[in-house]
Design a protein around this motif. Structure first.
Motif, PDB file in Angstrom:
ATOM      1  N   PRO A 259       3.746   2.898   5.659  1.00 55.37           N
ATOM      2  CA  PRO A 259       4.413   2.048   6.648  1.00 55.37           C
ATOM      3  C   PRO A 259       4.791   0.672   6.087  1.00 55.37           C
ATOM      4  O   PRO A 259       4.157   0.160   5.156  1.00 55.37           O
ATOM      5  N   LYS A 260       5.802   0.092   6.690  1.00 56.28           N
ATOM      6  CA  LYS A 260       6.317  -1.210   6.247  1.00 56.28           C
ATOM      7  C   LYS A 260       5.221  -2.280   6.263  1.00 56.28           C
ATOM      8  O   LYS A 260       5.143  -3.095   5.350  1.00 56.28           O
ATOM      9  N   VAL A 261       4.367  -2.263   7.270  1.00 51.41           N
ATOM     10  CA  VAL A 261       3.301  -3.265   7.348  1.00 51.41           C
ATOM     11  C   VAL A 261       2.352  -3.157   6.156  1.00 51.41           C
ATOM     12  O   VAL A 261       1.891  -4.170   5.614  1.00 51.41           O
ATOM     13  N   ILE A 262       2.072  -1.939   5.705  1.00 54.36           N
ATOM     14  CA  ILE A 262       1.214  -1.737   4.531  1.00 54.36           C
ATOM     15  C   ILE A 262       1.944  -2.206   3.279  1.00 54.36           C
ATOM     16  O   ILE A 262       1.365  -2.869   2.413  1.00 54.36           O
ATOM     17  N   ARG A 263       3.242  -1.880   3.175  1.00 55.85           N
ATOM     18  CA  ARG A 263       4.026  -2.333   2.016  1.00 55.85           C
ATOM     19  C   ARG A 263       4.049  -3.848   1.937  1.00 55.85           C
ATOM     20  O   ARG A 263       3.959  -4.429   0.856  1.00 55.85           O
ATOM     21  N   SER A 264       4.154  -4.513   3.079  1.00 52.28           N
ATOM     22  CA  SER A 264       4.160  -5.985   3.105  1.00 52.28           C
ATOM     23  C   SER A 264       2.836  -6.546   2.607  1.00 52.28           C
ATOM     24  O   SER A 264       2.818  -7.525   1.860  1.00 52.28           O
ATOM     25  N   GLN A 265       1.742  -5.921   3.021  1.00 54.08           N
ATOM     26  CA  GLN A 265       0.422  -6.384   2.579  1.00 54.08           C
ATOM     27  C   GLN A 265       0.237  -6.200   1.082  1.00 54.08           C
ATOM     28  O   GLN A 265      -0.465  -6.987   0.437  1.00 54.08           O
ATOM     29  N   MET A 266       0.862  -5.165   0.523  1.00 51.05           N
ATOM     30  CA  MET A 266       0.753  -4.911  -0.915  1.00 51.05           C
ATOM     31  C   MET A 266       1.721  -5.771  -1.719  1.00 51.05           C
ATOM     32  O   MET A 266       1.557  -5.934  -2.912  1.00 51.05           O
ATOM     33  N   ASN A 267       2.790  -6.266  -1.058  1.00 53.22           N
ATOM     34  CA  ASN A 267       3.823  -7.056  -1.724  1.00 53.22           C
ATOM     35  C   ASN A 267       4.459  -6.270  -2.877  1.00 53.22           C
ATOM     36  O   ASN A 267       4.517  -6.725  -4.012  1.00 53.22           O
TER      37      ASN A 267
END
Length: 87
Positions: free
Chosen positions: A62-70
């Protein structure tokens, strides 16, 4: 538990990401669809290993996980997967 590196792939032109699972999910877990706890670069996510008209099993990120991983599409990430026996 399985640990591996994977390339974060883009689903067509959508803003949707996934990784391919590099082992035989059915042989490992005895099922075609498996609920798992995954860690992507250390970020925890509960999801499922599935086949979506793909050659192998995949798991969406999910996009939220991708954001957290940068991270971006095409980046290599560290992955840990274990069967989720809580759901």
């Amino acid at each position: 538990m399985q640990e591996f590196k994977a390339i974060m792939l883009r689903n067509g032109t959508m803003d949707a990401a996934y990784i391919e699972i590099p082992f035989d999910v059915e042989a490992e877990y005895g099922a075609k669809r498996v609920k798992v706890i995954a860690h992507f670069n250390g970020v925890k996510y509960q999801g499922s290993l599935v086949r979506m008209k793909t050659v192998c099993h995949i798991i969406g990120i999910p996009k939220v996980i991708r954001s957290q991983m940068n991270v971006n599409f095409g980046d290599e990430i560290s992955v840990t997967i274990e069967k989720d026996t809580t759901r």
